[in-house]
Design a protein around this motif. Sequence first.
Motif, mmCIF file in Angstrom:
data_model
loop_
_atom_site.group_PDB
_atom_site.id
_atom_site.type_symbol
_atom_site.label_atom_id
_atom_site.label_comp_id
_atom_site.label_asym_id
_atom_site.label_seq_id
_atom_site.Cartn_x
_atom_site.Cartn_y
_atom_site.Cartn_z
ATOM 1 N N GLN A 1 9.304 17.823 -0.254
ATOM 2 C CA GLN A 1 7.942 18.102 0.205
ATOM 3 C C GLN A 1 7.035 16.890 0.185
ATOM 4 O OE1 GLN A 1 5.967 21.422 -1.330
ATOM 5 N NE2 GLN A 1 7.718 22.768 -1.062
ATOM 6 N N ARG A 2 7.022 16.199 -0.933
ATOM 7 C CA ARG A 2 6.076 15.091 -1.024
ATOM 8 C C ARG A 2 6.735 13.903 -1.700
ATOM 9 N NH1 ARG A 2 3.733 16.667 2.465
ATOM 10 N NH2 ARG A 2 1.652 17.501 2.670
ATOM 11 N N ILE B 1 -0.456 19.337 -6.222
ATOM 12 C CA ILE B 1 -0.186 17.967 -6.649
ATOM 13 C C ILE B 1 -1.525 17.277 -6.827
ATOM 14 C CG2 ILE B 1 0.842 15.777 -5.963
ATOM 15 C CD1 ILE B 1 2.742 17.316 -4.247
ATOM 16 N N PHE C 1 2.402 -4.424 -8.013
ATOM 17 C CA PHE C 1 1.756 -3.192 -7.564
ATOM 18 C C PHE C 1 1.823 -2.094 -8.620
ATOM 19 C CE2 PHE C 1 -0.090 -0.498 -4.583
ATOM 20 C CZ PHE C 1 0.596 0.699 -4.483
ATOM 21 N N GLY D 1 -0.147 20.583 -1.995
ATOM 22 C CA GLY D 1 -0.295 19.217 -2.462
ATOM 23 C C GLY D 1 -1.134 18.356 -1.542
ATOM 24 N N ALA E 1 -7.104 4.051 -4.129
ATOM 25 C CA ALA E 1 -6.479 3.217 -5.147
ATOM 26 C C ALA E 1 -5.173 2.641 -4.664
ATOM 27 C CB ALA E 1 -6.216 4.045 -6.395
ATOM 28 N N CYS E 2 -4.432 3.391 -3.886
ATOM 29 C CA CYS E 2 -3.166 2.828 -3.441
ATOM 30 C C CYS E 2 -3.306 2.151 -2.105
ATOM 31 C CB CYS E 2 -2.074 3.877 -3.430
ATOM 32 S SG CYS E 2 -2.600 5.456 -2.896
ATOM 33 N N GLY E 3 -4.558 1.984 -1.640
ATOM 34 C CA GLY E 3 -4.775 1.153 -0.468
ATOM 35 C C GLY E 3 -4.193 1.694 0.810
ATOM 36 N N SER E 4 -4.087 2.992 0.955
ATOM 37 C CA SER E 4 -3.457 3.444 2.193
ATOM 38 C C SER E 4 -4.470 3.496 3.316
ATOM 39 C CB SER E 4 -2.847 4.817 2.007
ATOM 40 O OG SER E 4 -3.849 5.782 2.151
ATOM 41 N N SER F 1 -10.922 8.718 -3.915
ATOM 42 C CA SER F 1 -10.654 7.507 -4.683
ATOM 43 C C SER F 1 -9.188 7.329 -5.022
ATOM 44 C CB SER F 1 -11.494 7.503 -5.946
ATOM 45 O OG SER F 1 -11.390 8.753 -6.562
ATOM 46 N N ALA F 2 -8.424 8.401 -5.047
ATOM 47 C CA ALA F 2 -7.012 8.235 -5.377
ATOM 48 C C ALA F 2 -6.266 7.563 -4.236
ATOM 49 C CB ALA F 2 -6.382 9.586 -5.681
ATOM 50 N N PRO G 1 -0.491 5.103 -8.440
ATOM 51 C CA PRO G 1 -1.311 6.067 -9.187
ATOM 52 C C PRO G 1 -0.449 7.168 -9.804
ATOM 53 C CG PRO G 1 -2.207 5.708 -7.000
ATOM 54 C CD PRO G 1 -0.878 5.043 -7.035
ATOM 55 N N SER H 1 0.857 -1.184 0.000
ATOM 56 C CA SER H 1 0.000 0.000 0.000
ATOM 57 C C SER H 1 0.891 1.231 0.000
ATOM 58 C CB SER H 1 -0.922 0.000 1.216
ATOM 59 O OG SER H 1 -0.183 -0.178 2.388
ATOM 60 N N ALA H 2 0.332 2.334 -0.487
ATOM 61 C CA ALA H 2 1.160 3.536 -0.622
ATOM 62 C C ALA H 2 0.401 4.755 -0.154
ATOM 63 C CB ALA H 2 1.544 3.720 -2.098
ATOM 64 N N GLU H 3 1.136 5.687 0.423
ATOM 65 C CA GLU H 3 0.519 6.978 0.708
ATOM 66 C C GLU H 3 1.565 8.071 0.553
ATOM 67 O OE1 GLU H 3 -1.042 7.392 4.602
ATOM 68 O OE2 GLU H 3 0.762 6.640 5.564
ATOM 69 N N ARG I 1 4.496 0.543 1.775
ATOM 70 C CA ARG I 1 4.473 -0.318 2.932
ATOM 71 C C ARG I 1 4.102 -1.714 2.473
ATOM 72 N NH1 ARG I 1 3.246 0.333 8.332
ATOM 73 N NH2 ARG I 1 2.792 -1.765 9.028
ATOM 74 N N TRP J 1 6.305 9.313 -2.093
ATOM 75 C CA TRP J 1 5.478 8.142 -1.827
ATOM 76 C C TRP J 1 6.118 7.348 -0.690
ATOM 77 C CZ3 TRP J 1 0.778 7.385 -3.440
ATOM 78 C CH2 TRP J 1 0.352 7.868 -4.680
ATOM 79 N N ILE K 1 -3.302 13.639 -7.471
ATOM 80 C CA ILE K 1 -3.148 12.191 -7.590
ATOM 81 C C ILE K 1 -4.353 11.692 -8.354
ATOM 82 C CG2 ILE K 1 -2.864 10.039 -6.333
ATOM 83 C CD1 ILE K 1 -2.062 11.699 -3.929
ATOM 84 N N HIS K 2 -4.111 11.060 -9.497
ATOM 85 C CA HIS K 2 -5.236 10.635 -10.322
ATOM 86 C C HIS K 2 -5.732 9.258 -9.919
ATOM 87 C CE1 HIS K 2 -4.739 13.923 -13.214
ATOM 88 N NE2 HIS K 2 -3.463 13.814 -12.921
ATOM 89 N N PRO K 3 -7.037 9.109 -9.707
ATOM 90 C CA PRO K 3 -7.550 7.783 -9.386
ATOM 91 C C PRO K 3 -7.388 6.829 -10.567
ATOM 92 C CG PRO K 3 -9.348 9.350 -9.671
ATOM 93 C CD PRO K 3 -8.094 10.132 -9.729
#
Lengths: 259, 298, 362
Positions: B128-129, B173, B161, C94, C113-116, C109-110, B164, B61-63, B134, B131, B175-177
């Motif tokens: 700043q940002r 920024i 994996f 951001g 999508a990455c399941g966080s 939804s974004a 996005p 998973s990512a955030e 985990r 990914w 983030i596109h679904p």
Amino acid sequence: MASSPLAPEISLNPLPQADGSCQYTCPTSRTTILTSVNGPLEVRPKDELPSHATIEVIVKPGIGVAGVRETRLSSLIHSTLQSLILTNHHPRTLIQIVAQIVQAEDHTSLPLLLTPLLNCTILSLLIAGIPMRTVGWSVHLAVVQGAKGIKGVEGQVFKLEGGGDDGMETEESEEVVVRNPNSEILSRAKSSHTLTFSKEGDILLIESLECSQGSGGESADGQGWDISDFLKLAEEGKRICCEEGVEIIREALADRKVF
Amino acid sequence: MPKEPEISLAEKTFVLEALKQNLRIDGRDIHSFRDIQLSFGDDYGFVDVRLGKTRVLARISAEVIKPRQDRPFEGTFTISTEMGPMASPSFEVGRPTNLDHTLSRLLEKSIRRSTALDLESLCIVTAQRVWSLRADLHFLSHDGNLIDTACIATITALAHFRLPVVTVSGEDITIHPVTERVPVPLSLLHWPICVTFSFLGEDEDGEMVCVLDATAQEEALREGDMTITVNKNGEVCQISKSGGVAVEAETLMKCARMAAEKVKGIDKLITTALRDDEVTRNKGNLDWLKEGRSENER
Amino acid sequence: MPTLIRQPNSGERQPPPLTFSTSLFRQISPALYLQRHLLNNPPTRPNGRNPSQCRDFTLTTNSLSHAHGSAVVRSGDTAVVCGIRGEILTIAPGDDPSRFESYNGSPTSAIHACGSRGAGGASWGGLVVPNVELSTGCSKKYPLGPPGGLAQTLSDQLHELVNVTKLVSLDSLRIYDGDNDTTSKMKIKGYWSLYIDVLCISLDGNILDAAWYAIVAALKSSKLPFASWNQIEERVFCDPSRYHPISLRQSLPFTTTFALVPVPASAGGEVGEVALLLNDPDSYEEDEACEILTILSTTDLGTAQGDFSQLSLGKLRTRVEKIEKRGGWKLGISQIEDCTQLAASKAARYIHTLAKEQLTPM
């Protein structure tokens, strides 16, 4: 094993090392839970109860480490199982239940996870042969305002009888009840109800909450539901659990010849 | 908490004697893996790996987070391995065993320290940002060789994996679904795969018996073990032999060469499984995979 | 002290039974002790109340000077202190502020999508965060150490209550760029994040009701300094001379908890056990109870603002926002309706006490 489109996908004893295990997938929200039951086992002296078995429930999330949400889920499951398992049959032992959330649309939503967790746990207890007083089943209902745009499977969406004073409800304003909602329908719902009943119709668990969207403050005045509406919903939930739920259990266990 | 039952003398003698004659209890060759089965979930980055009765799930998973002060160009990647009583009742939650520590240390060395994942490719806006990835490993059933299974699961999940797509315009920024833009795979520099050898006494010729992919029974009887992590190019990422019975260097070299061979086979297996999964997902349409287009055709 | 009178064997006379003092009987056999009380006609509880009666409570607000808002609630021997502290959360470029703007929104939804797994639950607002501390020496059951099962469950329950009731208006927590005049055109630069700490000083059952009441009272009496974004310094500055209250909803919701204790059915042809509802259980009753029922409701007082003592049970219009029942299997569906009425009258008393407290100057 799905006789109707709403029946969950159940696979019994997928884990060879556990005494009893079950994998349960909810048909509409695709939430998948895997539970394993081991017991009666040796118990730590500090957890030992002199005339009852100790029940330990561990819920493991799909993403991240267990936090307060998982502790709450395990405490809810624990109180439900306490009234189902005959703990006086195996005193001074441990019945250990581990539930792994394998797949979920929203890993942190308690209403979406509670019903599959309970149903999966009950099935794996039956497979493990833990003595139980009776069986139970859980159902998740969501009340949605405005039936437009809900594409459900057959039997998923229904209206409660006797709802509404006048007959002037349009499609936008009528309230419908959706069984096993997925997260998209739940985000549009006014309220979410997780109801667990035993085979005899006793209420084991109620987790009903108001869940409409909004930014709070004054816009939240006037939300909530009337108690009489809730009682009608509970009757419907009882019917679903006692008839369909027990039928699902019976079908799932039919070829096992466990007993 | 219950302990694993001790192996009886009869069982021990039988297994070791059989190994002296090159026979294994489940009929395998001493140097062959059990059947590896990979199945993927609905989401990208979720894989279920089965090695005989051993079963491990991996989920990526990512955030988006703020990067570390001393590493403003890099994203982060953590691997979480918490063993629970589901795999075996002798595991307790919150009380890590030696196996826990060994496993997390080996995965750390094999995957993170060998820079299998290019952390700089996870950067969105410097300082700043970035990914933050985990990997959560769930151990469902323990019948030996959790280390190799966990490594295969992690690598496969990383290769499966999709991240996005992110567009940066000035300060914003987006983030596109996944419904808007097709997500992109991670930048993996190589696929390190662990191979564990277990040493169970000497055979008739006086040479150490090196068993590959031990079951739980064989692990309980082994006198020592070595885990070597290799990628398909034959490059060794890490070697770990912590204590245990003394083994001749020549034997270890033979094991290393064998591991390199085995890893080529496992690599091919993973590639095939990933390809088959893509085919199922896109129902035969592989063009987008080749071109990496990020626009919606419709 | 047990007294055993032994008489010489005189033929047919039976030796008299053992006698214990009541306190010893309660220690040896707590379940039976409680049952015997409840089987009386009319049923009484060992603490002297009747089953549908809740304890009297007292409320004090703003007693903590360093918190932005605080409340102390005492209900019998259960005492809870709640402190509210506002911290500033700056939105970095951001960041997606939409998750702070609504309760119960579906995860964007974004991120989905990455399941966080967003902090505090992707679908629950992250701006108001309650935390319960029970390891304060309030009870022998909760020694010093990290929060145990009950503290964690309570924290999660209170967080859920904040989201279900949508108590705080999230728009009012925004921090803008510049002055307050044309809010619609301005950029949101940050949010006030409210940390709610609930400390239990003394635990004698039913901590949820006391904790929730303390939270509502503390939020109602909180005052946050006026904050705005300073473009020169590129930071949020607070003005210590201007304070504003936190905007809450008008109809305040409150919880009422009941414990159900099994008693043998009285002679009336019924066999087995029935469950007796006890309003506002203390810790002894909670230990013996097999099930707990909590109802969160708002009472529509309407025009009956003035005379609270005249409120009769049947006349209150009430909307329920959450029902939680766990454990046991004896609760009847019809009993829920009676509980709702009791919850409504308790909510009315809570509102009355809160209103009185608000009118007294700080």
